[in-house]
Scaffold this active site. Sequence first.
Site, PDB file in Angstrom:
ATOM      1  N   ILE A  72     -28.004 -21.548  -4.534  1.00 22.32           N
ATOM      2  CA  ILE A  72     -28.697 -22.735  -5.091  1.00 22.32           C
ATOM      3  C   ILE A  72     -28.875 -22.628  -6.605  1.00 22.32           C
ATOM      4  O   ILE A  72     -29.935 -22.929  -7.149  1.00 22.32           O
ATOM      5  CB  ILE A  72     -30.060 -22.991  -4.400  1.00 22.32           C
ATOM      6  CG1 ILE A  72     -29.967 -22.776  -2.899  1.00 22.32           C
ATOM      7  CG2 ILE A  72     -30.536 -24.414  -4.688  1.00 22.32           C
ATOM      8  CD1 ILE A  72     -29.181 -23.801  -2.145  1.00 22.32           C
ATOM      9  N   CYS A 129     -29.993 -23.337   4.182  1.00 21.37           N
ATOM     10  CA  CYS A 129     -29.086 -22.561   3.344  1.00 21.37           C
ATOM     11  C   CYS A 129     -29.097 -21.102   3.794  1.00 21.37           C
ATOM     12  O   CYS A 129     -30.150 -20.454   3.782  1.00 21.37           O
ATOM     13  CB  CYS A 129     -29.494 -22.654   1.875  1.00 21.37           C
ATOM     14  SG  CYS A 129     -28.330 -21.823   0.774  1.00 21.37           S
ATOM     15  N   ILE A 191     -23.014 -29.984  10.051  1.00 20.63           N
ATOM     16  CA  ILE A 191     -23.733 -28.715   9.956  1.00 20.63           C
ATOM     17  C   ILE A 191     -23.627 -28.145   8.543  1.00 20.63           C
ATOM     18  O   ILE A 191     -22.725 -28.499   7.793  1.00 20.63           O
ATOM     19  CB  ILE A 191     -23.171 -27.679  10.951  1.00 20.63           C
ATOM     20  CG1 ILE A 191     -21.683 -27.439  10.706  1.00 20.63           C
ATOM     21  CG2 ILE A 191     -23.433 -28.097  12.380  1.00 20.63           C
ATOM     22  CD1 ILE A 191     -21.055 -26.320  11.539  1.00 20.63           C
ATOM     23  N   GLY A 244     -15.549 -29.002   7.724  1.00 25.00           N
ATOM     24  CA  GLY A 244     -14.110 -28.856   7.889  1.00 25.00           C
ATOM     25  C   GLY A 244     -13.300 -30.123   7.814  1.00 25.00           C
ATOM     26  O   GLY A 244     -12.129 -30.130   8.195  1.00 25.00           O
TER      27      GLY A 244
END
EC number: 1.3.-.-
Length: 305
Positions: A72, A129, A191, A244
């Site tokens: 981050i 995260c 996700i 993806g």
Amino acid sequence: MDMNVSVGGLQLRNPVMTASGTFGNGLEFAPYGDLEKLGGICVKGLSLKPREGNPMPRIAETPCGMLNAIGIQNPGVEYFVRSILPSLKRVDVAVVANLYACDADEFGELAGILAAEEGVHALEVNVSCPNVKEGGAAFGQDPSQIARVTESVKKRAGNTPVMVKLSPNVTDIVECARAAVDGGADSLSLINTLLGMAVDARNRRPRIANVVAGLSGPAIKPVALRCVHQVCRAVDVPVVGLGGIASAEDALEFILVGAHAVQVGTANFLRPDFAFSLADDMAALLSDMGVESLDEYRGSLVLPL
């Protein structure tokens, strides 16, 4: 074809968003296409104070994907509001601010600052995260904490829609999704990255200084689809699917299992112009299949008896 969608109060001209952390703050990608061709931009994760992020190296290529442990890194919310948001406001595209904090109260404070700003159209709450050490993974793995963080953000968000980004690194993602909805989430995105690592067999060292990192790219799409499918069947709020996506067919697979919109992440690194044409490519593919509307296609997966 009309590609407009509404995601928990967030109005998008099409279902293609860019995933936080993969598209800068949007302006960096303007040389590669028209930002107004996107449905929305999720800006890089923001914290109350500037963060340097994790030490280098923090990116490693893997088969069919990549690992990252950026941590981050960002200049802090005040800099974003003062120096970045004014330029974004001149672009006709939905801007979603991605929030990162270390406790529920801090999440709420951050939400209050951003929700007060004209030009921030929604808040995406990063409770998932996996590569920051100050509680990042813990929030996303504990349904009670997910609910608490969501409630804190909702109290300060006013009329700004709140989206909660969920982690796949859990035993039951449906339980986590329900906790976010119970906390007041207007929508969910899922996700985030899968936990992974890479090592160098010759020098016997990890390829990422943080050792553990987040795996993204085509390798994780089957996991992402499974999670989106399960969550869409379990909750009533809209879901944004990511993980993806590298083609129009990939994106439509997420719509097929119930997602209202998608986010493009790792593909932006491979082809910085990819996201700009994705909505048109999705519409063309739907037309080729004889589908007349996005709503008709959404959630129409035929399951075995």
